[in-house]
Design a protein around this motif. Structure first.
Motif, PDB file in Angstrom:
ATOM      1  N   SER A 172       0.863  -1.176   0.000  1.00 34.09           N
ATOM      2  CA  SER A 172       0.000   0.000   0.000  1.00 34.09           C
ATOM      3  C   SER A 172       0.897   1.222   0.000  1.00 34.09           C
ATOM      4  O   SER A 172       2.081   1.143   0.353  1.00 34.09           O
ATOM      5  CB  SER A 172      -0.919  -0.003   1.225  1.00 34.09           C
ATOM      6  N   PRO A 173       0.376   2.385  -0.381  1.00 37.60           N
ATOM      7  CA  PRO A 173       1.227   3.586  -0.448  1.00 37.60           C
ATOM      8  C   PRO A 173       1.532   4.146   0.936  1.00 37.60           C
ATOM      9  O   PRO A 173       0.658   4.215   1.801  1.00 37.60           O
ATOM     10  CB  PRO A 173       0.383   4.558  -1.278  1.00 37.60           C
ATOM     11  N   THR A 174       2.763   4.538   1.142  1.00 35.40           N
ATOM     12  CA  THR A 174       3.138   5.144   2.424  1.00 35.40           C
ATOM     13  C   THR A 174       2.508   6.534   2.585  1.00 35.40           C
ATOM     14  O   THR A 174       2.476   7.070   3.700  1.00 35.40           O
ATOM     15  CB  THR A 174       4.661   5.258   2.531  1.00 35.40           C
ATOM     16  N   SER A 175       2.038   7.094   1.483  1.00 38.36           N
ATOM     17  CA  SER A 175       1.424   8.425   1.550  1.00 38.36           C
ATOM     18  C   SER A 175       0.023   8.386   2.143  1.00 38.36           C
ATOM     19  O   SER A 175      -0.554   9.433   2.457  1.00 38.36           O
ATOM     20  CB  SER A 175       1.357   9.035   0.145  1.00 38.36           C
ATOM     21  N   ARG A 177      -2.913   6.291   4.900  1.00 38.17           N
ATOM     22  CA  ARG A 177      -3.002   5.573   6.172  1.00 38.17           C
ATOM     23  C   ARG A 177      -2.848   4.075   5.929  1.00 38.17           C
ATOM     24  O   ARG A 177      -3.296   3.542   4.905  1.00 38.17           O
ATOM     25  CB  ARG A 177      -4.340   5.859   6.840  1.00 38.17           C
ATOM     26  N   ALA A 178      -2.233   3.374   6.855  1.00 38.07           N
ATOM     27  CA  ALA A 178      -2.029   1.932   6.736  1.00 38.07           C
ATOM     28  C   ALA A 178      -3.363   1.207   6.624  1.00 38.07           C
ATOM     29  O   ALA A 178      -4.378   1.669   7.183  1.00 38.07           O
ATOM     30  CB  ALA A 178      -1.254   1.410   7.942  1.00 38.07           C
ATOM     31  N   SER A 183       0.372  -4.866  11.930  1.00 39.75           N
ATOM     32  CA  SER A 183       1.351  -5.111  10.866  1.00 39.75           C
ATOM     33  C   SER A 183       0.932  -6.264   9.970  1.00 39.75           C
ATOM     34  O   SER A 183       1.672  -6.653   9.069  1.00 39.75           O
ATOM     35  CB  SER A 183       2.728  -5.406  11.473  1.00 39.75           C
ATOM     36  N   GLU A 236       1.731   2.979  -5.587  1.00 32.73           N
ATOM     37  CA  GLU A 236       2.389   4.162  -5.031  1.00 32.73           C
ATOM     38  C   GLU A 236       1.538   5.422  -5.216  1.00 32.73           C
ATOM     39  O   GLU A 236       1.537   6.326  -4.375  1.00 32.73           O
ATOM     40  CB  GLU A 236       3.755   4.351  -5.698  1.00 32.73           C
ATOM     41  N   ARG A 254       8.380   3.975  -1.286  1.00 32.33           N
ATOM     42  CA  ARG A 254       7.048   4.577  -1.206  1.00 32.33           C
ATOM     43  C   ARG A 254       5.963   3.523  -0.977  1.00 32.33           C
ATOM     44  O   ARG A 254       4.776   3.836  -0.967  1.00 32.33           O
ATOM     45  CB  ARG A 254       6.753   5.367  -2.481  1.00 32.33           C
ATOM     46  N   ARG A 256       4.377   0.494   1.505  1.00 32.32           N
ATOM     47  CA  ARG A 256       4.286  -0.051   2.853  1.00 32.32           C
ATOM     48  C   ARG A 256       3.992  -1.550   2.734  1.00 32.32           C
ATOM     49  O   ARG A 256       3.166  -1.969   1.951  1.00 32.32           O
ATOM     50  CB  ARG A 256       3.186   0.635   3.644  1.00 32.32           C
ATOM     51  N   ARG A 257       4.666  -2.340   3.570  1.00 32.61           N
ATOM     52  CA  ARG A 257       4.457  -3.791   3.566  1.00 32.61           C
ATOM     53  C   ARG A 257       3.591  -4.188   4.745  1.00 32.61           C
ATOM     54  O   ARG A 257       3.892  -3.876   5.890  1.00 32.61           O
ATOM     55  CB  ARG A 257       5.798  -4.515   3.626  1.00 32.61           C
ATOM     56  N   THR A 258       2.508  -4.919   4.449  1.00 34.09           N
ATOM     57  CA  THR A 258       1.644  -5.496   5.481  1.00 34.09           C
ATOM     58  C   THR A 258       1.496  -6.978   5.164  1.00 34.09           C
ATOM     59  O   THR A 258       1.063  -7.334   4.061  1.00 34.09           O
ATOM     60  CB  THR A 258       0.260  -4.830   5.495  1.00 34.09           C
TER      61      THR A 258
END
Length: 324
Positions: A172-175, A177-178, A183, A236, A254, A256-258
């Protein structure tokens, strides 16, 4: 007619003496004389005038044969050199295929190392999904490919060596919210998000759809059918999320790893045609690849959950050259 006979004839023509020609070649004079006589019998004419008062002289037939003999010996030497260079990995070709995530996470560095060691071996790279790569291997269009196993449908035609076991995670994009406050996330939670998925032919698409089916969920698609790099760029940009192998996260700050729970894993193998013996260049590429994986594994390792399955000591040495 043999190359040895031609070599004896050229030596006699160069030095004008049976004795000196035999000495230069390291053979007995009677042996040289017999072989030259056999060549003359084969051609149907004397090549050397043995009755000349000024020593040995070439007959008109000998003058006509000499340039051909020199050319044939030079071609034979060129053939030996070409083969020796290929065996010694000073020339040759390796056609390698890999999935896009493996090109990014592994193969780019392996190709660099291999090229530094064997700069005159031509490298050809094909980047695609596992299914097209398997088809290219079977058709003889590739020598080696890093694919996801088991290859669908035609695995009996291939010899495969497991290399890596890697986890699939949600990008997912770090820009933004998760996706969750944790995690990790379940497929049920993932089903609430819109997916970006690659085109048909990527095993990643089938793995994602199977995970949804096993969880009894129906995916919501934002975009379908992109190449892997396009999928990552769309994630991204915030178009959606994607299920991707952990290897891609090292070069995508850019993203995010979940992780998914229960976990999804896949096995990467080096594949080749089972009915064709590997060339020396192919063996050298395999050695380079496995050595690189061992070095990375012994150091900081790969990003995320990636395990190296094959060690260099497990390599089968190249067979000794046949005495024939």
């Amino acid at each position: 007619m043999t190359l040895q006979q031609l070599a004896y004839f050229v030596a006699v023509a160069d030095v004008g003496s049976f004795t000196r020609a035999a000495e230069s070649l390291g053979v007995a004079q009677p042996t040289l004389s017999r072989q030259l006589r056999a060549l003359e019998d084969e051609l149907g004419s004397p090549l050397v005038d043995r009755s000349s008062r000024d020593g040995l002289a070439l007959t008109p037939a000998g003058e006509a044969v000499l340039p051909f003999a020199r050319r044939m010996l030079a071609d034979a030497d060129g053939a030996r050199t070409a083969v020796a260079e290929i065996v010694g990995l000073r020339r040759g070709r390796v056609r390698v295929g890999a999935t896009p995530s493996l090109c990014i996470g592994v193969l780019a560095d392996v190709l660099r190392v291999f090229h530094e060691k064997y700069p005159d071996v031509r490298l050809e790279l094909v980047e695609s999904g596992s299914q097209p790569l398997v088809r290219s291997l079977v058709r003889g269009e590739l020598d080696l490919a890093m694919v996801i196993v088991p290859p669908p449908g035609i695995d009996a035609a291939l010899d495969t060596e497991p290399l890596l076991r890697e986890r699939l995670s949600v990008a997912s994009p770090t820009s933004e919210r998760a996706p969750t406050s944790r995690s990790s996330m379940t497929v049920k939670e993932l089903a609430r998000r819109h997916l970006v998925v690659p085109r048909q032919g990527y095993d990643l698409l089938e793995s994602t759809l199977k995970a949804y089916a096993d969880a009894g969920e129906t995916p919501q698609f934002a975009v379908e059918g992109g190449e892997m790099d396009a999928v990552l760029r769309m994630v991204e940009a915030g178009t959606g999320v994607a299920v991707v192998p952990d290897l891609v996260f090292s070069s995508r700050p850019r993203l995010r790893r979940t992780v998914l729970t229960p976990p999804l894993y896949r096995t990467v193998a080096l594949a080749r045609r089972a009915d064709l013996a590997p060339t020396h260049a192919m063996r050298a590429f395999r050695d380079t690849l496995l050595s690189f994986l061992a070095v990375v594994s012994a150091g900081d390792g790969f990003p995320g959950d990636v395990q190296v399955l094959r060690r260099p000591e497990a390599l089968t040495p190249a067979p000794a050259a046949s005495p024939d």
